[in-house]
Design a protein around this motif. Structure first.
Motif, short mmCIF file in Angstrom:
data_model
loop_
_atom_site.label_atom_id
_atom_site.label_comp_id
_atom_site.label_asym_id
_atom_site.label_seq_id
_atom_site.Cartn_x
_atom_site.Cartn_y
_atom_site.Cartn_z
N GLY A 12 39.68 23.74 39.13
CA GLY A 12 39.54 24.69 40.22
C GLY A 12 39.72 26.12 39.76
N LEU A 13 39.89 27.02 40.72
CA LEU A 13 40.02 28.44 40.42
C LEU A 13 41.44 28.78 39.98
N ASP A 14 41.56 29.51 38.88
CA ASP A 14 42.84 30.07 38.45
C ASP A 14 43.08 31.36 39.22
N VAL A 15 43.88 31.32 40.28
CA VAL A 15 44.08 32.53 41.08
C VAL A 15 44.83 33.60 40.29
N SER A 16 45.67 33.19 39.35
CA SER A 16 46.48 34.15 38.60
C SER A 16 45.80 34.64 37.33
N ALA A 17 44.51 34.33 37.19
CA ALA A 17 43.77 34.78 36.01
C ALA A 17 42.78 35.88 36.39
N GLY A 18 43.23 36.79 37.25
CA GLY A 18 42.39 37.92 37.62
C GLY A 18 41.50 37.69 38.82
N ALA A 58 49.35 39.78 51.03
CA ALA A 58 49.04 40.63 49.87
C ALA A 58 50.20 40.67 48.89
N ARG A 59 51.42 40.78 49.38
CA ARG A 59 52.58 40.82 48.48
C ARG A 59 52.68 39.54 47.67
N ARG A 60 52.40 38.42 48.27
CA ARG A 60 52.44 37.15 47.55
C ARG A 60 51.33 37.07 46.52
N ALA A 61 50.15 37.56 46.89
CA ALA A 61 49.02 37.54 45.96
C ALA A 61 49.29 38.44 44.75
N LEU A 62 49.88 39.60 44.99
CA LEU A 62 50.19 40.50 43.88
C LEU A 62 51.20 39.87 42.93
N ALA A 63 52.12 39.08 43.47
CA ALA A 63 53.09 38.38 42.61
C ALA A 63 52.40 37.33 41.74
N PHE A 64 51.21 36.88 42.17
CA PHE A 64 50.41 35.95 41.38
C PHE A 64 49.39 36.67 40.51
N ASP A 65 49.56 37.98 40.38
CA ASP A 65 48.67 38.79 39.54
C ASP A 65 47.23 38.81 40.01
N MET A 66 47.02 38.64 41.31
CA MET A 66 45.68 38.74 41.85
C MET A 66 45.32 40.19 42.13
#
Length: 323
Positions: free
Chosen positions: A146-152, A168-176
């Protein structure tokens, strides 16, 4: 003698205790419905003669029900952030204050949203079904990739309000990379790691689009066939807002023809009925409107609704009025 407070459906134990205490302190009886949603007839009977009502999103309140309730009805407290189940114009005309429960469910809803993002992009439900199917399997390099969400990967947030910003805060913590639409931000500006864009840019550039807009006449089927076609091929759609924001038939078509790689829905157009086509669509994760179903969150939602009722009945301004 003060009129009763009507509660349409059972709340959590803590919220029920809070309501009973509020009723006792005000010298009011509490008229309590069942755990299941009331019929229209039951709702009308519960509202009749009540000074205040605590309702949930399953109760549809229109001008006829408000008229049947009687002129003494002063406040309707909705145990939800959304209030599309209540005719606000009719309530204003009847002099009834409407309140909701913003703020207290932001974290739980954002947690659930991100759980759905991970579940659909990493194919968690598919893996669970594979194991439960008791069919022989063996690990392989191409298995359930599947998609690596933390790979950009890029997350697009349609509606940057309280819940959208928490996602958004959670996504930023995953390096999105995070894009968002907002009525209060100029496209092209950036704040707190989030870049604000127009809807067209967000749909075209996002690997995952998460919907966080209220349901209004303007947002009904905001995500229609044209919007889905404008999304990046192979992208994912998440909806934890309101079912009517997404055209479910168009979504099913986009999943079946492979334009979208997957989707996750916590809300549905005909809720609690679910479009049967969704059940057979590929790459789709479904949950039964449980984004706010954290224990502390559901307690806080009920307690805030009760506090709104208590404030209005005491002659004070409501804590979280709608409109």
């Amino acid at each position: 003698m003060p009129g009763p407070i009507y509660l349409s459906r059972l709340l959590t134990d803590r919220a029920m205790a809070h309501l009973e205490a509020a009723g006792r302190s005000a010298g009011r009886t509490v008229r309590v419905g069942r755990e299941a949603p009331p019929s229209r007839e039951e709702l009308a009977a519960g509202l009749a003669g009540a000074d205040a009502a605590v309702l949930t999103l399953t109760e549809r309140v229109d001008a006829d029900l408000l008229a049947a309730a009687g002129p003494q009805l002063r406040v309707v407290a909705n145990v939800a952030v959304g209030f599309d189940n209540i005719d606000l114009a009719a309530a204003r005309a009847a002099g009834v204050v409407v309140t909701n429960t913003p703020g207290v469910l932001d974290r739980a809803s954002a947690d659930h949203t991100f759980a759905l993002i991970l579940a659909v992009t990493r194919r968690i439900a598919e893996g669970d079904r594979l194991i439960r199917g008791r069919e022989p399997w063996v690990w392989g390099p191409r298995m359930l990739v599947g998609l690596d969400v933390s790979a950009g990967a890029t997350l697009g947030i349609l509606g940057y309000g309280r819940i959208g910003s928490a996602v958004a805060r959670r996504a930023l913590a995953f390096d999105m990379r995070v894009l968002a639409t907002s009525r209060r931000a100029t496209p092209g500006t950036t704040a707190d790691g989030v870049t604000f864009v127009d809807t067209e840019t967000l749909l075209a550039e996002s690997d995952v689009v998460s919907v966080h807009t209220p349901l209004t006449p303007q947002t009904r089927h905001l995500i229609d066939a044209a919007a889905l076609a404008a999304m990046k091929p192979g992208a994912y759609l998440i909806n934890t807002a309101r079912g009517g924001v997404v055209d479910e038939e168009a979504l099913v078509a986009a999943l079946r023809d492979g334009h979208l790689r997957g989707a996750a829905l916590d809300v549905f157009e005909g809720e609690p009925a679910v479009n049967p086509a969704l059940l057979d669509a590929p790459g789709l994760v479904l949950t039964p409107h449980t984004a706010s179903a954290g224990e502390a969150t559901r307690d806080a939602m009920g307690i805030l609704a009760v506090d709104n009722v208590a404030a209005v009945l005491a002659g004070n301004p409501p804590l979280t009025p709608v409109g």
